[in-house]
Scaffold this motif. Structure first.
Motif, short mmCIF file in Angstrom:
data_model
loop_
_atom_site.label_atom_id
_atom_site.label_comp_id
_atom_site.label_asym_id
_atom_site.label_seq_id
_atom_site.Cartn_x
_atom_site.Cartn_y
_atom_site.Cartn_z
N GLN A 99 -3.33 -32.77 23.98
CA GLN A 99 -3.66 -31.47 23.40
C GLN A 99 -2.87 -31.19 22.13
OE1 GLN A 99 -3.64 -28.32 26.38
NE2 GLN A 99 -2.82 -26.94 24.84
N THR A 100 -1.60 -31.55 22.14
CA THR A 100 -0.76 -31.31 20.96
C THR A 100 -0.44 -32.63 20.24
OG1 THR A 100 1.06 -31.19 22.53
CG2 THR A 100 0.31 -29.13 21.60
N LYS A 125 9.94 -45.50 31.59
CA LYS A 125 11.39 -45.33 31.82
C LYS A 125 12.33 -45.60 30.66
CE LYS A 125 11.39 -45.52 36.82
NZ LYS A 125 9.98 -45.65 37.11
N ARG A 181 6.10 -41.38 31.09
CA ARG A 181 7.50 -41.31 31.51
C ARG A 181 7.84 -42.40 32.51
NH1 ARG A 181 9.28 -35.64 31.03
NH2 ARG A 181 7.39 -35.18 32.21
N ASN A 188 -0.54 -46.75 38.15
CA ASN A 188 0.44 -45.76 38.59
C ASN A 188 0.85 -46.09 40.02
OD1 ASN A 188 1.71 -43.18 39.40
ND2 ASN A 188 0.89 -42.46 37.46
N GLN A 220 -2.93 -31.52 29.80
CA GLN A 220 -2.72 -31.59 28.34
C GLN A 220 -2.85 -33.02 27.84
OE1 GLN A 220 -0.48 -30.23 30.47
NE2 GLN A 220 -0.28 -28.07 29.94
N HIS A 221 -2.55 -34.00 28.69
CA HIS A 221 -2.74 -35.39 28.27
C HIS A 221 -4.24 -35.74 28.31
CE1 HIS A 221 -1.60 -39.46 27.32
NE2 HIS A 221 -2.48 -39.87 28.21
N LEU A 242 4.25 -50.54 37.61
CA LEU A 242 3.80 -51.03 36.30
C LEU A 242 4.60 -52.24 35.85
CD1 LEU A 242 5.73 -50.04 33.57
CD2 LEU A 242 5.10 -47.86 34.57
N GLN A 299 1.96 -39.79 20.27
CA GLN A 299 1.55 -38.87 21.34
C GLN A 299 0.05 -38.59 21.35
OE1 GLN A 299 3.84 -35.21 21.81
NE2 GLN A 299 1.99 -34.18 22.52
N ILE A 300 -0.51 -38.70 22.55
CA ILE A 300 -1.94 -38.42 22.75
C ILE A 300 -2.07 -37.18 23.62
CG2 ILE A 300 -4.01 -39.32 23.92
CD1 ILE A 300 -2.93 -42.14 23.01
N SER A 337 1.02 -39.48 34.53
CA SER A 337 0.55 -38.75 35.71
C SER A 337 -0.86 -38.18 35.53
CB SER A 337 1.53 -37.63 36.05
OG SER A 337 1.65 -36.75 34.95
N SER A 396 2.29 -40.65 26.30
CA SER A 396 2.18 -39.26 26.74
C SER A 396 3.33 -38.49 26.09
CB SER A 396 2.33 -39.18 28.26
OG SER A 396 3.69 -39.49 28.59
N ARG A 397 3.22 -37.17 26.16
CA ARG A 397 4.34 -36.38 25.63
C ARG A 397 5.59 -36.59 26.46
NH1 ARG A 397 3.99 -30.04 24.13
NH2 ARG A 397 6.04 -29.45 24.84
P1 FAD Z 1 5.11 -37.57 34.33
O1 FAD Z 1 4.26 -36.40 34.63
O2 FAD Z 1 6.54 -37.49 34.69
O3 FAD Z 1 4.43 -38.82 35.04
C1 FAD Z 1 5.02 -40.09 35.13
C2 FAD Z 1 4.12 -40.93 36.02
O4 FAD Z 1 4.62 -42.24 36.06
C3 FAD Z 1 4.03 -40.44 37.46
O5 FAD Z 1 2.68 -40.24 37.82
C4 FAD Z 1 4.66 -41.56 38.28
O6 FAD Z 1 4.01 -41.74 39.53
C5 FAD Z 1 4.43 -42.75 37.36
N1 FAD Z 1 5.42 -43.82 37.56
C6 FAD Z 1 6.76 -43.72 37.60
N2 FAD Z 1 7.32 -44.94 37.75
C7 FAD Z 1 6.30 -45.82 37.80
C8 FAD Z 1 6.23 -47.24 37.94
N3 FAD Z 1 7.33 -47.99 38.05
N4 FAD Z 1 5.02 -47.84 37.98
C9 FAD Z 1 3.87 -47.08 37.89
N5 FAD Z 1 3.88 -45.73 37.74
C10 FAD Z 1 5.08 -45.12 37.70
N6 FAD Z 1 1.41 -34.06 27.39
C11 FAD Z 1 0.80 -35.08 26.75
O7 FAD Z 1 0.78 -36.23 27.21
N7 FAD Z 1 0.18 -34.85 25.53
C12 FAD Z 1 0.14 -33.62 24.96
O8 FAD Z 1 -0.41 -33.47 23.87
C13 FAD Z 1 0.78 -32.52 25.64
N8 FAD Z 1 0.73 -31.28 25.13
C14 FAD Z 1 1.30 -30.26 25.85
C15 FAD Z 1 1.18 -28.95 25.38
C16 FAD Z 1 1.73 -27.90 26.10
C17 FAD Z 1 1.56 -26.51 25.59
C18 FAD Z 1 2.38 -28.16 27.31
C19 FAD Z 1 2.96 -27.04 28.12
C20 FAD Z 1 2.52 -29.45 27.77
C21 FAD Z 1 1.99 -30.51 27.06
N9 FAD Z 1 2.09 -31.83 27.52
C22 FAD Z 1 1.42 -32.82 26.86
C23 FAD Z 1 2.98 -32.19 28.65
C24 FAD Z 1 2.23 -32.39 29.96
O9 FAD Z 1 2.11 -31.17 30.63
C25 FAD Z 1 3.02 -33.39 30.86
O10 FAD Z 1 4.34 -32.86 31.05
C26 FAD Z 1 3.13 -34.78 30.31
O11 FAD Z 1 1.85 -35.25 29.93
C27 FAD Z 1 3.71 -35.70 31.37
O12 FAD Z 1 3.89 -36.96 30.87
P2 FAD Z 1 3.85 -38.22 31.83
O13 FAD Z 1 2.56 -38.28 32.54
O14 FAD Z 1 4.24 -39.39 31.02
O15 FAD Z 1 5.08 -37.93 32.80
#
Ligand code: FAD
Length: 324
Positions: free
Chosen positions: A254-255, A215, A212, A289, A274-275, A308, A251-252, A270, A237-238
């Motif tokens: 658990q799901t 952006k 995420r 990060n 699950q990731h 990033l 998507q990489i 992050s 990531s999801r």
């Molecule tokens: P965020 O948690 O929002 O993290 C974003 C990160 O980016 C933060 O650490 C932040 O510090 C960093 N960041 C922001 N801006 C910058 C920048 N400019 N430079 C550097 N770093 C920056 N998730 C998966 O990935 N895969 C799955 O298969 C999966 N299956 C799931 C199954 C279930 C049943 C559930 C409940 C959830 C599942 N999820 C899965 C979701 C998981 O819980 C997280 O919500 C998801 O992985 C978060 O994605 P993220 O790390 O991209 O986003």
């Protein structure tokens, strides 16, 4: 005493998947001085792909070519492979733990009334038994399994068991078998590939994955460039998929897809549990990060705390300069 082990090969549009070669290497461990027999299904002439399986260590290969096997269906491939199994009566059967492998092998195992060890990452012989190691609890632990009765049947996780070197001087017979494939109830109207370009994510040796923090979908462009420079694939990531920055096929986790590349670069992810379930067994993990407390750093071998949007372009420049 040696065993006869069947390896179910997998090809896509005339190219064998690497995991087929990895399964041949695993089959060699089980066969000892027995025999590794490859089997391939499709609608075209498969003899050259059969020869390629021989070059990677199969002692011989059986091909089943039939118009009804143009597209994968578990009914069609199941009939073709069961016919080969009935002829060959193997003591072991291996296949890649791919989408097709996951669909086909439980059906074959139930027909054969044998167990199935899925998603093995290691195959070894201990005290006369063949022990398969497989991840459990989303990769947080590993269990060791053996099949004591019936056919030794397992799927092999891609990118874990090294294939033998290709050796064109290996010789082995490639024979075509006719199978009357019939009564297929599944009709495939069309196949739409979402990620037809570039390296296949589940077999990629290098993955650059965005979260995420990237952006936007435009934010993924530098990640694609970095992946291109490194000869790798892009994952996500999801969080990034849910936000609409990229397709769910990336998507990489658990799901999503489970990957074990040599190098995993997590960008703006992050590190939710699950990731991690989908990538924590990668050989080397690099995390980028801006939050030094991000959980991804707990599994990373190398961490870069920074923005990033500054770090990735510098990495691309550096990689280009050193000529990776
Ligand atoms: P965020 O948690 O929002 O993290 C974003 C990160 O980016 C933060 O650490 C932040 O510090 C960093 N960041 C922001 N801006 C910058 C920048 N400019 N430079 C550097 N770093 C920056 N998730 C998966 O990935 N895969 C799955 O298969 C999966 N299956 C799931 C199954 C279930 C049943 C559930 C409940 C959830 C599942 N999820 C899965 C979701 C998981 O819980 C997280 O919500 C998801 O992985 C978060 O994605 P993220 O790390 O991209 O986003």
């Amino acid at each position: 005493m040696g065993k006869k082990v069947l390896v179910i090969g997998e090809q896509r549009e005339g190219t064998l998947r690497n995991v087929t070669f990895e399964a041949i290497a695993a089959a060699k461990t089980i066969s000892g001085d027995g025999e590794v027999v490859g089997v391939l299904c499709g609608s075209e002439d498969l003899s050259s792909l059969g020869q390629e399986m021989v070059a990677y260590g199969a002692d011989r290969v059986i091909t089943v070519s039939n118009e009804a096997l143009k597209q994968y269906t578990s009914e069609g491939f199941g009939q073709a492979i069961m016919a080969v199994i009935q002829d060959e009566n193997p003591e072991g059967i291996l296949m890649g733990h791919t989408a097709i492998g996951k669909d086909l092998t439980p059906k074959l195992a139930s027909k054969l009334e044998t167990g199935l060890i899925s998603d093995a990452t290691v195959v070894e012989e201990t005290g006369g038994n063949f022990v398969f190691t497989r991840p459990i609890y989303s990769g947080k632990a590993f269990e060791k399994k053996i099949i004591t009765d019936g056919v030794i049947f397992a799927t092999i996780r891609p990118n874990n068991i090294p294939a033998l070197d290709k050796d064109e001087s290996r010789t082995g017979e490639v024979t075509a078998k006719d199978v009357d494939v019939k009564d297929i109830r599944t009709i495939i109207q069309d196949v739409i590939r979402k990620t037809s370009e570039g390296v296949d994510l589940s077999e990629a040796k290098i993955i650059v994955a965005g979260g995420r923090g990237v952006k936007s979908s435009e934010g993924f462009e530098p990640l694609e460039e970095l992946a291109n420079v490194l000869g790798g694939a892009v994952g996500a990531s999801r969080g990034a998929c849910d936000a609409g920055y990229c397709d769910y096929s990336l998507q990489i986790g658990q799901t999503g897809k489970v990957v074990t590349p040599d190098l995993y670069i997590a960008v703006g992810i992050s590190g939710a549990i699950q990731h991690l379930a989908g990538m924590s067994n990668s050989k080397v993990i690099v995390a980028i990060n801006k939050d030094p407390e991000a959980n991804i750093f707990n599994v990373a071998d190398y961490g870069i705390v920074g923005d990033l949007f500054d770090v990735v372009p510098k990495l691309i420049e550096e990689m280009k300069q050193i000529g990776v």
